[in-house]
Design a protein around this motif. Structure first.
Motif, PDB file in Angstrom:
ATOM      1  N   ASP A 141       1.793 -15.079 -15.501  1.00  0.00           N
ATOM      2  CA  ASP A 141       3.073 -14.387 -15.406  1.00  0.00           C
ATOM      3  C   ASP A 141       2.792 -12.889 -15.301  1.00  0.00           C
ATOM      4  OD1 ASP A 141       4.471 -16.757 -15.672  1.00  0.00           O
ATOM      5  OD2 ASP A 141       4.601 -16.602 -17.859  1.00  0.00           O
ATOM      6  N   PHE A 142       3.423 -12.225 -14.360  1.00  0.00           N
ATOM      7  CA  PHE A 142       3.161 -10.800 -14.163  1.00  0.00           C
ATOM      8  C   PHE A 142       4.471 -10.018 -14.102  1.00  0.00           C
ATOM      9  CE2 PHE A 142       3.250 -12.812  -9.953  1.00  0.00           C
ATOM     10  CZ  PHE A 142       4.204 -12.055  -9.284  1.00  0.00           C
ATOM     11  N   GLU A 143       4.395  -8.765 -14.525  1.00  0.00           N
ATOM     12  CA  GLU A 143       5.531  -7.852 -14.349  1.00  0.00           C
ATOM     13  C   GLU A 143       5.498  -7.201 -12.970  1.00  0.00           C
ATOM     14  OE1 GLU A 143       5.946  -5.053 -17.529  1.00  0.00           O
ATOM     15  OE2 GLU A 143       5.399  -6.537 -19.062  1.00  0.00           O
ATOM     16  N   HIS A 144       4.290  -6.875 -12.514  1.00  0.00           N
ATOM     17  CA  HIS A 144       4.097  -6.276 -11.186  1.00  0.00           C
ATOM     18  C   HIS A 144       2.888  -6.930 -10.544  1.00  0.00           C
ATOM     19  CE1 HIS A 144       6.787  -2.925 -12.351  1.00  0.00           C
ATOM     20  NE2 HIS A 144       6.174  -3.009 -13.533  1.00  0.00           N
ATOM     21  N   ALA A 145       2.918  -7.033  -9.222  1.00  0.00           N
ATOM     22  CA  ALA A 145       1.768  -7.567  -8.490  1.00  0.00           C
ATOM     23  C   ALA A 145       1.424  -6.626  -7.350  1.00  0.00           C
ATOM     24  CB  ALA A 145       2.065  -8.961  -7.949  1.00  0.00           C
ATOM     25  N   ASN A 309       9.468  -5.573   0.120  1.00  0.00           N
ATOM     26  CA  ASN A 309      10.915  -5.744  -0.031  1.00  0.00           C
ATOM     27  C   ASN A 309      11.287  -6.286  -1.412  1.00  0.00           C
ATOM     28  OD1 ASN A 309       9.670  -8.265   1.125  1.00  0.00           O
ATOM     29  ND2 ASN A 309      11.724  -9.070   0.699  1.00  0.00           N
ATOM     30  N   VAL A 310      10.282  -6.792  -2.158  1.00  0.00           N
ATOM     31  CA  VAL A 310      10.497  -7.246  -3.537  1.00  0.00           C
ATOM     32  C   VAL A 310      10.040  -6.121  -4.459  1.00  0.00           C
ATOM     33  CG1 VAL A 310       9.911  -8.989  -5.265  1.00  0.00           C
ATOM     34  CG2 VAL A 310      10.107  -9.638  -2.846  1.00  0.00           C
ATOM     35  N   ASP A 311      10.948  -5.618  -5.279  1.00  0.00           N
ATOM     36  CA  ASP A 311      10.709  -4.374  -6.018  1.00  0.00           C
ATOM     37  C   ASP A 311       9.440  -4.349  -6.854  1.00  0.00           C
ATOM     38  OD1 ASP A 311      12.890  -3.132  -4.967  1.00  0.00           O
ATOM     39  OD2 ASP A 311      14.195  -3.410  -6.713  1.00  0.00           O
ATOM     40  N   ASN A 312       9.072  -5.472  -7.438  1.00  0.00           N
ATOM     41  CA  ASN A 312       7.920  -5.461  -8.345  1.00  0.00           C
ATOM     42  C   ASN A 312       6.623  -5.923  -7.679  1.00  0.00           C
ATOM     43  OD1 ASN A 312       8.966  -8.146  -8.216  1.00  0.00           O
ATOM     44  ND2 ASN A 312       7.749  -8.678 -10.014  1.00  0.00           N
ATOM     45  N   ILE A 313       6.647  -6.099  -6.363  1.00  0.00           N
ATOM     46  CA  ILE A 313       5.450  -6.545  -5.647  1.00  0.00           C
ATOM     47  C   ILE A 313       5.072  -5.500  -4.597  1.00  0.00           C
ATOM     48  CG2 ILE A 313       4.436  -8.332  -4.177  1.00  0.00           C
ATOM     49  CD1 ILE A 313       6.222 -10.361  -5.541  1.00  0.00           C
ATOM     50  N   GLY A 333      -3.900   1.818  -2.849  1.00  0.00           N
ATOM     51  CA  GLY A 333      -4.065   1.183  -4.151  1.00  0.00           C
ATOM     52  C   GLY A 333      -3.777   2.142  -5.289  1.00  0.00           C
ATOM     53  N   ILE A 334      -4.253   3.371  -5.154  1.00  0.00           N
ATOM     54  CA  ILE A 334      -3.980   4.387  -6.173  1.00  0.00           C
ATOM     55  C   ILE A 334      -2.484   4.666  -6.263  1.00  0.00           C
ATOM     56  CG2 ILE A 334      -4.251   6.853  -6.685  1.00  0.00           C
ATOM     57  CD1 ILE A 334      -7.136   6.593  -5.611  1.00  0.00           C
ATOM     58  N   VAL A 335      -1.846   4.821  -5.112  1.00  0.00           N
ATOM     59  CA  VAL A 335      -0.406   5.096  -5.102  1.00  0.00           C
ATOM     60  C   VAL A 335       0.365   3.966  -5.765  1.00  0.00           C
ATOM     61  CG1 VAL A 335       1.629   5.315  -3.604  1.00  0.00           C
ATOM     62  CG2 VAL A 335      -0.432   6.659  -3.131  1.00  0.00           C
ATOM     63  N   ALA A 336       0.071   2.718  -5.388  1.00  0.00           N
ATOM     64  CA  ALA A 336       0.786   1.570  -5.966  1.00  0.00           C
ATOM     65  C   ALA A 336       0.637   1.543  -7.486  1.00  0.00           C
ATOM     66  CB  ALA A 336       0.272   0.270  -5.354  1.00  0.00           C
ATOM     67  N   ALA A 337      -0.599   1.751  -7.968  1.00  0.00           N
ATOM     68  CA  ALA A 337      -0.839   1.724  -9.413  1.00  0.00           C
ATOM     69  C   ALA A 337      -0.092   2.845 -10.120  1.00  0.00           C
ATOM     70  CB  ALA A 337      -2.338   1.825  -9.684  1.00  0.00           C
ATOM     71  N   GLU A 338      -0.070   4.018  -9.519  1.00  0.00           N
ATOM     72  CA  GLU A 338       0.597   5.150 -10.168  1.00  0.00           C
ATOM     73  C   GLU A 338       2.114   5.001 -10.140  1.00  0.00           C
ATOM     74  OE1 GLU A 338      -1.062   8.636  -8.323  1.00  0.00           O
ATOM     75  OE2 GLU A 338      -2.871   8.549  -9.586  1.00  0.00           O
ATOM     76  N   VAL A 339       2.640   4.426  -9.071  1.00  0.00           N
ATOM     77  CA  VAL A 339       4.087   4.172  -9.023  1.00  0.00           C
ATOM     78  C   VAL A 339       4.476   3.186 -10.125  1.00  0.00           C
ATOM     79  CG1 VAL A 339       5.959   3.145  -7.667  1.00  0.00           C
ATOM     80  CG2 VAL A 339       4.362   4.742  -6.586  1.00  0.00           C
ATOM     81  N   ILE A 340       3.680   2.134 -10.283  1.00  0.00           N
ATOM     82  CA  ILE A 340       3.942   1.156 -11.338  1.00  0.00           C
ATOM     83  C   ILE A 340       3.894   1.820 -12.717  1.00  0.00           C
ATOM     84  CG2 ILE A 340       3.003  -0.894 -12.499  1.00  0.00           C
ATOM     85  CD1 ILE A 340       2.098  -1.863  -9.696  1.00  0.00           C
TER      86      ILE A 340
END
Length: 474
Positions: A141-145, A309-313, A333-340
């Motif tokens: 189960d994940f909050e973000h992927a 289009n899926v907010d947490n993915i 990858g850095i951007v995605a991680a920092e946004v999360i």
């Protein structure tokens, strides 16, 4: 759920451990997020294991042999003996050191590592199938992927890689005994890099390409020195032909090609390398189960924060579309991680450099002159040939040039094209100039070390302002 299935949880699930995935995982963990990195193959992905690193290792090794063999004008007379099995061992050692380093870095940053193939169940759950008999599967189960599943070589129908005489780029990089004759289908950057490697190993290389030149997408004067060098290496080119059929023979393979008029040609070789591009790996992930939209080519569409289009993915790297470059994947990858993590991060695609490790190298960033005109700028061009560079001449490599594209009024640098020695290194200064909004005057007035190849960038900036010293002004 299947009987006996184990369910665990994580804040961030990263799928794929290539240069987009492992970088995203490390940055997410550095931001205090519980992060799990899943990969079905090897840490470092295609880049470290089967692409960027092994290919550049072999390019470097064959360059050493070629340069030694062709340095008579410098007074060096040598006839090196190449042991390709030992070359492969050295290349594998480089790969092992880097992939082992990635694993250590992930663990040191607190990333949870998991081997297996991930498939979405929904937008908050993935199933991980572990390889090997009796290994089973588990759910996370994940909050973000973050999807970082990468890409694979395109297979031409009828020329699938499972047939022994037909190689993918991965197969070509693992060869311990080179064939006597190699037919390469595709004159893009992968085809040209590998054609050059095998030609320098003494292989008789023939390239067939359905278009009318090498490396489409690059300007003719940029690719011309590469084509000239390939001709000198004895590589034979046949343009305007597409591979249509093949037949295995006792000695290898006979390949039939066809031009646009329907005329057929045949080529015999020991092996055939198909290098016609790469395609995203997305279907095995079952993105539709999570509601993630995929286009007709299998790419996952994202915004400037790498979000689908899926907010947490999120999706990064090759699976998120062109340009398919490892450094672009890492940045995403850095951007995605920092946004999360709640940071105000976003992508700036304006200054992503690209390099081709042909002979000589090609590197570009930003706009060409034509692209600048199309964007509404009045371009100002500066160019400096390496034949006028003392450092280039002293290395015996003086083919090519540095070209800067700037806008006319204030001289802001919009782009650069470099073909020549160490182009992949020199392009970094140009990328920084674009990123910082530097002008031609900024670059020209920066003192560059002498004698270096980097002086060519300074001289190109001076040339654009009609102030060049070591070349005629335009």
């Amino acid at each position: 759920m299947v009987v006996g299935d184990v369910t665990t949880g994580t804040e961030v699930l990263v799928i794929g451990a290539g240069p987009g995935g492992y970088v995203a995982a490390i940055r997410a963990a550095q931001n205090g997020l519980d992060t799990t990195l899943v990969d079905r193959d090897g840490y470092g992905g295609t880049c470290l294991n089967y692409g960027c690193i092994p290919s550049k290792a072999l390019i470097s090794a064959t360059d050493v042999a070629h340069d030694a063999r062709n340095a008579t004008e410098m007074g060096v007379h040598a006839d090196p003996v190449i042991h390709t099995d030992e070359m492969q061992e050295w290349k594998d050692g480089v790969v092992d050191q880097l992939t082992g380093g990635v694993e250590k870095l992930c663990k040191a940053n607190g990333v949870n590592l998991m081997q297996g193939e991930a498939t979405f169940v929904d937008d908050s759950t993935a199933r991980i199938a572990h390889g090997g008999e009796g290994q089973g599967s588990e759910s996370i189960d994940f909050e973000h992927a973050i999807v970082a599943t990468g890409s694979r070589p395109i297979q031409v129908p009828g020329f699938e890689f499972e047939h022994d005489p037909i190689w993918s780029s991965r197969d070509a990089l693992e060869v311990e005994e080179p064939p006597e004759k190699l037919l390469v289908v595709g004159a893009g950057y992968i085809g040209m890099e590998l054609s050059t490697v095998f030609a320098k190993l003494g292989v008789d290389v023939t390239v067939v390409e359905m278009l009318d030149g090498i490396m489409p997408g690059y300007e003719d004067d940029v690719t011309r020195p590469v084509k000239k060098r390939a001709d000198e290496l004895g590589i034979e080119f046949n343009f305007g032909e597409a591979a249509s059929d093949w037949e295995e023979t006792e000695g290898g393979v006979v390949v039939t090609t066809e031009d646009e008029d329907g005329a057929e040609y045949t080529y015999d070789a020991d092996k055939m390398l198909v290098a016609v591009g790469r395609q995203p790996i997305s279907e095995s992930l079952d993105p539709e189960a999570a509601g993630v939209e995929v286009d007709e080519n299998g790419f996952i569409q994202t915004d400037d924060q790498a979000r689908t289009n899926v907010d947490n993915i999120y999706a990064v790297g090759d699976v998120a579309g062109e340009p398919m470059l490892a450094h672009k994947a890492s940045k995403e990858g850095i951007v995605a991680a920092e946004v999360i993590a709640g940071e105000p991060a976003a992508l700036d695609q304006q200054a992503i450099p690209a390099a081709v490790f042909t002979d000589p190298e090609i590197a570009t960033v930003g706009m060409t002159e034509a692209e600048a005109e199309e964007a509404g700028f009045e371009p100002k061009i500066g160019q400096f040939p390496f034949r006028a560079s003392g450092r280039a001449l002293s290395t015996g490599e003086s083919e090519g040039f540095v070209r800067l594209v700037a806008e006319q009024e204030a001289g802001f640098i919009l782009g650069a094209q470099i073909v020549g020695p160490e182009a992949s290194e020199l392009i970094a200064e140009c990328a920084l100039a674009i990123e910082m909004g530097a002008t031609l005057e900024d670059v020209a007035s920066t003192v560059h070390t002498h004698p270096t190849l980097a002086e060519a960038v300074m001289e190109a900036a001076e040339n654009a302002n009609d102030e060049a010293i070591h070349t005629l002004n335009r």
